[in-house]
Design an enzyme around this catalytic site. Structure first.
Site, PDB file in Angstrom:
ATOM      1  CB  CYS A  62      -1.087  -0.151   1.355  1.00  0.00           C
ATOM      2  SG  CYS A  62      -1.922   1.433   1.227  1.00  0.00           S
ATOM      3  CB  CYS A 107      -0.927   2.614   3.972  1.00  0.00           C
ATOM      4  SG  CYS A 107      -2.390   1.821   3.155  1.00  0.00           S
ATOM      5  CG  ASP A 108       2.971   1.255   4.656  1.00  0.00           C
ATOM      6  OD1 ASP A 108       2.520   1.653   5.684  1.00  0.00           O
ATOM      7  OD2 ASP A 108       2.912   0.026   4.209  1.00  0.00           O
TER       8      ASP A 108
END
Length: 306
Positions: free
Chosen positions: A131, A134-135
């Site tokens: 992701c 997300c990261d």
């Protein structure tokens, strides 16, 4: 006969449990083999509202569960192994046990496809991610790889250029499946490099990723590449096998829900979270649709009584 059985215990399933429990529906959550869902492998979550200092995915899911338990949600370990229509509701099989319920909430999520190499599991969540949104912020001024050749890979690569020093797209074929406009955007970006047709053969590092061994699929040449992160963008597999005989799914296997609701094609079955989201796959959105599923189930149960 239960009022609500929820299959899955990620952000969507636990939010559905919280709302159903507060409505005094006494839901049962079948937690799955990974209680807490995909988020538990994230060592740090910084984009969930209400936690300005961040916390691990495991901690966040434990808080979700405690809140749902406080209002009476019950939890059953293991996976759903079968579902069938029965007695005006549904029989949900969990190993040797069968739960009979008036409504079912499908919140089993979608699993990011992984690299088929032995070293990948060691580094998942420690430099290997499924992701980018997300990261990505954890890789500021770092060198990263994006594995994939579809639209998601192009979009992830462009997103990562906001943070990373360099982004290298690694794709196993000599052609790209992404839309030409997306490929053109990536090709015009000065931070993006290309390795086509290459595959990741091995991941190097001690505690976190420090590099990878790449292999050219046409020539067999191998090359050691230094990198701090590897983003795998080769698709997701929704966990819907047990439900496809009951509800309509799209060609990828994601559950189809009616517009502006979580209702599926089967009466009394609702879907929420990544299992019906082929696009965003974010915890905060999964939680929101979990709330919707509980409210939709509550309204359905009220219609049965009326």
């Amino acid at each position: 006969m239960e009022n609500v059985v929820i299959a899955g215990s990620g952000p969507a399933g636990l939010t559905a449990a919280l709302y159903a429990a507060r409505a005094d529906l006494q839901p049962v959550v079948v937690e799955g083999t990974t209680p807490g869902g995909q988020l538990v492998v994230s060592p740090e979550v910084e984009n969930y509202p209400g936690f300005p200092n961040g916390l691990s995915g495991m901690e966040l899911m434990e808080l979700f569960k405690k809140q749902a338990e406080r209002f009476g949600a019950r939890f059953a370990p293991g996976d759903v192994t079968g579902v069938r229509a029965a007695d005006g509701g549904y029989a949900v099989e969990r190993g040797s046990e069968t739960l009979h319920t008036r409504t079912l909430v499908i919140a089993t999520g979608a699993e990011a496809r992984r690299l088929p190499i032995p070293s990948e599991p060691k580094f998942y969540g420690k430099g290997v991610s499924g992701c980018a949104t997300c990261d990505g912020a954890f890789f500021r001024d770092r060198d990263v790889l994006v594995v994939g050749g579809g639209n998601t890979a192009m979009e992830d690569a462009l997103f990562l250029t906001r943070f990373a020093k360099s982004v290298t797209i690694v794709h196993r074929r000599d052609y790209l499946r992404a839309a030409p406009v997306e490929v053109d955007k990536a090709k015009r970006h000065p931070k993006i490099k290309w390795m086509i047709p290459w595959v990741v053969d091995e991941i190097a590092g001690d505690e976190t990723v420090s590099g990878a061994t790449l292999r050219n699929r046409e020539t067999g040449e191998t090359r050691e590449v230094a990198c701090d992160g590897i983003f795998v963008a080769i698709g997701h597999d929704p966990k819907t096998e047990m439900f496809r005989s009951l509800v309509d799914c799209d060609e990828q296997g994601f559950v189809k829900v009616q517009r502006a609701s979580t209702r599926t094609s089967a009466p009394g079955i609702f879907a929420c979270g990544d299992v019906c989201d082929p696009v965003y796959k974010q915890a905060v959105l999964a939680a929101g649709t979990g709330c919707m599923a509980a409210l939709d189930a509550q309204k359905y149960l009220e219609s049965l009584e009326g």
